[in-house]
Design a protein around this motif. Structure first.
Motif, PDB file in Angstrom:
ATOM      1  N   VAL A   1       1.739  13.743   8.669  1.00  0.00           N
ATOM      2  CA  VAL A   1       2.323  12.588   7.999  1.00  0.00           C
ATOM      3  C   VAL A   1       2.765  12.975   6.585  1.00  0.00           C
ATOM      4  N   ARG A   2       3.999  12.663   6.276  1.00  0.00           N
ATOM      5  CA  ARG A   2       4.519  12.894   4.926  1.00  0.00           C
ATOM      6  C   ARG A   2       3.816  11.949   3.965  1.00  0.00           C
ATOM      7  N   GLU A   3       3.232  12.502   2.913  1.00  0.00           N
ATOM      8  CA  GLU A   3       2.560  11.673   1.923  1.00  0.00           C
ATOM      9  C   GLU A   3       3.590  11.028   1.001  1.00  0.00           C
ATOM     10  N   ALA A   4       3.302   9.827   0.583  1.00  0.00           N
ATOM     11  CA  ALA A   4       4.188   9.105  -0.325  1.00  0.00           C
ATOM     12  C   ALA A   4       4.124   9.729  -1.717  1.00  0.00           C
ATOM     13  N   VAL A   5       5.213   9.615  -2.436  1.00  0.00           N
ATOM     14  CA  VAL A   5       5.263  10.107  -3.815  1.00  0.00           C
ATOM     15  C   VAL A   5       4.454   9.189  -4.723  1.00  0.00           C
ATOM     16  N   GLU A   6       4.564   7.887  -4.498  1.00  0.00           N
ATOM     17  CA  GLU A   6       3.836   6.926  -5.327  1.00  0.00           C
ATOM     18  C   GLU A   6       2.362   6.879  -4.911  1.00  0.00           C
ATOM     19  N   PRO A   7       1.490   6.444  -5.807  1.00  0.00           N
ATOM     20  CA  PRO A   7       0.064   6.339  -5.497  1.00  0.00           C
ATOM     21  C   PRO A   7      -0.192   5.374  -4.334  1.00  0.00           C
ATOM     22  N   LEU A   8      -1.252   5.621  -3.602  1.00  0.00           N
ATOM     23  CA  LEU A   8      -1.600   4.770  -2.456  1.00  0.00           C
ATOM     24  C   LEU A   8      -1.951   3.353  -2.887  1.00  0.00           C
ATOM     25  N   GLY A   9      -2.561   3.207  -4.018  1.00  0.00           N
ATOM     26  CA  GLY A   9      -2.951   1.887  -4.480  1.00  0.00           C
ATOM     27  C   GLY A   9      -3.983   1.227  -3.590  1.00  0.00           C
ATOM     28  N   ASP A  10      -4.692   2.016  -2.794  1.00  0.00           N
ATOM     29  CA  ASP A  10      -5.695   1.495  -1.867  1.00  0.00           C
ATOM     30  C   ASP A  10      -5.113   0.409  -0.968  1.00  0.00           C
ATOM     31  N   ASN A  11      -3.842   0.602  -0.573  1.00  0.00           N
ATOM     32  CA  ASN A  11      -3.108  -0.396   0.200  1.00  0.00           C
ATOM     33  C   ASN A  11      -2.774   0.174   1.574  1.00  0.00           C
TER      34      ASN A  11
END
Length: 137
Positions: free
Chosen positions: A56-66
């Motif tokens: 899975v490609r990780e997002a550039v922005e923080p996860l934000g526990d979302n």
């Protein structure tokens, strides 16, 4: 996936920080499934085991526990259950392809490795089945 002497499926080493790839997996999901080409297999469901490895490609922005910011394994598992519930399929290969296609609908998933095993085919074998890997092009 590799297998040791105890016939335990071990996860692949997919996670890769340098390439921002996360490894999402489902292990040893056992479901009743109407599968097989033989008449007796078409009359009664049998146990199958599914193992899944997703790059899975990780997002550039923080996860934000979302939860919306990650590939949710519960959503994937429910999708697999829905595919199995659609009805009879002749080949484990077809089921594996359908599961891989489901996974690759999420554009964050770069590759899907799917193993489908029939657990009750031969008395002298723990399982029979197929493993495939499909990548996003």
């Amino acid at each position: 996936m590799t297998t040791d002497r105890a016939n335990v499926v071990r996860p692949l080493r997919i996670a890769d920080a340098r390439n921002a790839v996360r490894h999402v997996f489902i292990r040893d999901m056992v479901l009743p499934c109407s599968i097989g080409v033989h008449r007796h297999e078409q009359l009664e469901a049998q146990r199958i085991r599914i193992n899944l490895d997703l790059a899975v490609r990780e997002a550039v922005e923080p996860l934000g526990d979302n939860l919306a910011n990650v590939v949710c394994y519960e959503t994937v598992a429910n999708g697999i259950r829905a595919i199995v519930a659609r009805g009879h399929v002749n080949l484990v290969e077809t089921l594996a392809e359908d599961i891989a296609a489901l996974c690759l609908k999420d554009i964050r998933i770069l590759s899907a490795r799917v193993r489908v095993e029939k657990l009750d085919v031969f008395a002298d074998a723990q399982s029979v089945g197929v493993e495939i890997e499909r990548v996003r092009h």
